[in-house]
Design a protein around this motif. Sequence first.
Motif, PDB file in Angstrom:
ATOM      1  N   GLY A   1     -11.073 -17.236   2.636  1.00  0.00           N
ATOM      2  CA  GLY A   1     -11.122 -16.352   3.642  1.00  0.00           C
ATOM      3  C   GLY A   1      -9.909 -15.497   3.602  1.00  0.00           C
ATOM      4  O   GLY A   1      -9.827 -14.295   3.439  1.00  0.00           O
ATOM      5  N   VAL A   2      -8.711 -16.379   3.396  1.00  0.00           N
ATOM      6  CA  VAL A   2      -7.307 -15.412   3.624  1.00  0.00           C
ATOM      7  C   VAL A   2      -7.123 -14.900   2.223  1.00  0.00           C
ATOM      8  O   VAL A   2      -6.828 -13.576   2.238  1.00  0.00           O
ATOM      9  CB  VAL A   2      -6.288 -16.451   3.888  1.00  0.00           C
ATOM     10  N   MET A   3      -7.719 -15.603   1.280  1.00  0.00           N
ATOM     11  CA  MET A   3      -7.408 -14.920  -0.235  1.00  0.00           C
ATOM     12  C   MET A   3      -8.378 -13.469  -0.304  1.00  0.00           C
ATOM     13  O   MET A   3      -7.861 -12.625  -0.790  1.00  0.00           O
ATOM     14  CB  MET A   3      -8.040 -15.992  -1.319  1.00  0.00           C
ATOM     15  N   MET A   4      -9.603 -13.558   0.177  1.00  0.00           N
ATOM     16  CA  MET A   4     -10.283 -12.302   0.135  1.00  0.00           C
ATOM     17  C   MET A   4      -9.795 -11.259   1.147  1.00  0.00           C
ATOM     18  O   MET A   4      -9.914 -10.024   0.473  1.00  0.00           O
ATOM     19  CB  MET A   4     -11.661 -12.821   0.765  1.00  0.00           C
ATOM     20  N   VAL A   5      -9.178 -11.628   2.222  1.00  0.00           N
ATOM     21  CA  VAL A   5      -8.506 -10.586   2.947  1.00  0.00           C
ATOM     22  C   VAL A   5      -7.378  -9.809   2.069  1.00  0.00           C
ATOM     23  O   VAL A   5      -7.105  -8.722   2.143  1.00  0.00           O
ATOM     24  CB  VAL A   5      -7.888 -11.027   4.363  1.00  0.00           C
ATOM     25  N   ALA A   6      -6.578 -10.690   1.524  1.00  0.00           N
ATOM     26  CA  ALA A   6      -5.654 -10.330   0.611  1.00  0.00           C
ATOM     27  C   ALA A   6      -6.066  -9.418  -0.394  1.00  0.00           C
ATOM     28  O   ALA A   6      -5.477  -8.254  -0.698  1.00  0.00           O
ATOM     29  CB  ALA A   6      -4.695 -11.434   0.082  1.00  0.00           C
ATOM     30  N   VAL A   7      -7.123  -9.730  -1.207  1.00  0.00           N
ATOM     31  CA  VAL A   7      -7.622  -9.016  -2.266  1.00  0.00           C
ATOM     32  C   VAL A   7      -8.257  -7.467  -1.917  1.00  0.00           C
ATOM     33  O   VAL A   7      -7.838  -6.653  -2.316  1.00  0.00           O
ATOM     34  CB  VAL A   7      -8.822  -9.736  -2.869  1.00  0.00           C
ATOM     35  N   LEU A   8      -8.888  -7.652  -0.663  1.00  0.00           N
ATOM     36  CA  LEU A   8      -9.401  -6.314  -0.146  1.00  0.00           C
ATOM     37  C   LEU A   8      -8.450  -5.430   0.419  1.00  0.00           C
ATOM     38  O   LEU A   8      -8.428  -4.325   0.452  1.00  0.00           O
ATOM     39  CB  LEU A   8     -10.636  -6.633   0.601  1.00  0.00           C
ATOM     40  N   GLY A   9      -7.313  -6.101   1.007  1.00  0.00           N
ATOM     41  CA  GLY A   9      -6.465  -5.607   1.697  1.00  0.00           C
ATOM     42  C   GLY A   9      -5.384  -4.541   0.841  1.00  0.00           C
ATOM     43  O   GLY A   9      -5.023  -3.355   1.080  1.00  0.00           O
ATOM     44  N   ILE A  10      -5.041  -5.090  -0.450  1.00  0.00           N
ATOM     45  CA  ILE A  10      -4.548  -4.708  -1.524  1.00  0.00           C
ATOM     46  C   ILE A  10      -5.315  -3.727  -2.226  1.00  0.00           C
ATOM     47  O   ILE A  10      -4.762  -2.449  -2.822  1.00  0.00           O
ATOM     48  CB  ILE A  10      -3.755  -5.708  -2.143  1.00  0.00           C
TER      49      ILE A  10
ATOM     50  N   ALA B   1       0.603  -1.232   0.013  1.00  0.00           N
ATOM     51  CA  ALA B   1       0.036   0.038   0.082  1.00  0.00           C
ATOM     52  C   ALA B   1       0.967   1.393   0.070  1.00  0.00           C
ATOM     53  O   ALA B   1       0.538   2.189  -0.800  1.00  0.00           O
ATOM     54  CB  ALA B   1      -0.976  -0.009   1.398  1.00  0.00           C
ATOM     55  N   ARG B   2       1.785   1.334   0.885  1.00  0.00           N
ATOM     56  CA  ARG B   2       3.002   2.464   0.723  1.00  0.00           C
ATOM     57  C   ARG B   2       3.482   2.572  -0.606  1.00  0.00           C
ATOM     58  O   ARG B   2       3.781   3.637  -1.045  1.00  0.00           O
ATOM     59  CB  ARG B   2       3.721   2.151   1.825  1.00  0.00           C
ATOM     60  N   TRP B   3       3.999   1.520  -1.132  1.00  0.00           N
ATOM     61  CA  TRP B   3       4.815   1.586  -2.359  1.00  0.00           C
ATOM     62  C   TRP B   3       3.823   2.254  -3.544  1.00  0.00           C
ATOM     63  O   TRP B   3       4.138   2.858  -4.305  1.00  0.00           O
ATOM     64  CB  TRP B   3       5.136   0.131  -2.724  1.00  0.00           C
ATOM     65  N   LEU B   4       2.426   1.693  -3.325  1.00  0.00           N
ATOM     66  CA  LEU B   4       1.386   2.167  -4.497  1.00  0.00           C
ATOM     67  C   LEU B   4       1.270   3.815  -4.119  1.00  0.00           C
ATOM     68  O   LEU B   4       1.225   4.559  -5.158  1.00  0.00           O
ATOM     69  CB  LEU B   4       0.158   1.388  -4.298  1.00  0.00           C
TER      70      LEU B   4
ATOM     71  N   ARG C   1      -8.892   4.885  -1.217  1.00  0.00           N
ATOM     72  CA  ARG C   1      -9.749   3.913  -1.918  1.00  0.00           C
ATOM     73  C   ARG C   1     -10.926   3.316  -1.387  1.00  0.00           C
ATOM     74  O   ARG C   1     -10.866   2.258  -0.429  1.00  0.00           O
ATOM     75  CB  ARG C   1      -8.990   2.760  -2.689  1.00  0.00           C
ATOM     76  N   ARG C   2     -11.989   3.676  -1.469  1.00  0.00           N
ATOM     77  CA  ARG C   2     -13.095   3.510  -0.800  1.00  0.00           C
ATOM     78  C   ARG C   2     -14.014   2.512  -1.624  1.00  0.00           C
ATOM     79  O   ARG C   2     -15.203   2.130  -1.123  1.00  0.00           O
ATOM     80  CB  ARG C   2     -14.066   4.372   0.284  1.00  0.00           C
ATOM     81  N   HIS C   3     -13.796   2.370  -2.870  1.00  0.00           N
ATOM     82  CA  HIS C   3     -14.607   1.668  -3.619  1.00  0.00           C
ATOM     83  C   HIS C   3     -13.691   0.737  -4.502  1.00  0.00           C
ATOM     84  O   HIS C   3     -12.532   0.803  -4.535  1.00  0.00           O
ATOM     85  CB  HIS C   3     -15.218   2.349  -4.767  1.00  0.00           C
ATOM     86  N   MET C   4     -14.228  -0.476  -4.797  1.00  0.00           N
ATOM     87  CA  MET C   4     -13.458  -1.637  -5.546  1.00  0.00           C
ATOM     88  C   MET C   4     -13.206  -1.060  -7.114  1.00  0.00           C
ATOM     89  O   MET C   4     -14.238  -0.990  -7.804  1.00  0.00           O
ATOM     90  CB  MET C   4     -14.214  -2.766  -5.725  1.00  0.00           C
TER      91      MET C   4
END
Length: 256
Positions: free
Chosen positions: A166-175, A122-125, A140-143
């Motif tokens: 569930g782990v994958m969804m955390v990664a997708v939404l977190g990034i 996130a910091r790099w982006l 970023r509050r929208h997908m």
Amino acid sequence: MSALEALVVLAAGLGAGILSSTVGVASLLSFPTLVALGLPPVTANVSNTLGLIPGGLGGVVGYREEVREAGPIAKVIVVVCAVGAILGAALLLGLPPGVFEAIVPYLILFTCLLVGVQPRIARWLRVRHERRHGEALSERRHMSPATTVFATVTGVYGGYFGAGAGVMMVAVLGIGTDLELRIVNGLKTLSLMVGNIVAGLIFVVVADPRWDVAALLAAGSLVGGYVGARIGRRLPDAVFRWAVVAAGIVAALLLL
């Protein structure tokens, strides 16, 4: 089923509900328990999916404030995970068994890595955006379209296999978003609930569940899902992130 076995299934449902609403790996506990009690794997899988639906409902109720804060993203998650689960169930029925067995553990490990390094990404982006455009990246509050695609793919995976979804969804939404991790956790729980509902409805048509087992799991997971949500809401971000990573690694090792 003996009284002791019924108590074991009820306890497995409680534990699975807690795991679902915290780190998102409910089936690591409940599915092996059903197999150990002598249920054939397919029957155990179907009964487990149906039994965890109330756990998802309890978890979403526990995270209702976070889901409400997510706004339109919550609606998008419901749609993409429902569509993805249908596609995943179709793949499960149409492809030879074991097609993805070899790559699933490594896929989970990769997503664990993404969850662990998400703050750095996130910091790099943000730095990259500032250098390119000379202005700070807005929250970023929208997908984005890319995040929506990856969330759909995660829904497909959840409908096909499910372990570590569930782990994958955390990664997708977190990034892909700047949502707080407590909101991400609520959306992850929502996505798992939607996937279980869709897959469960399909499995009822194509397979014969053990309704007594599913009912016991449902009773335990309903309470566990709500309790897990109350725990998950209070976890510090760092603790939650590394708990998800640890759970994903355990899932991958067990699958290996």
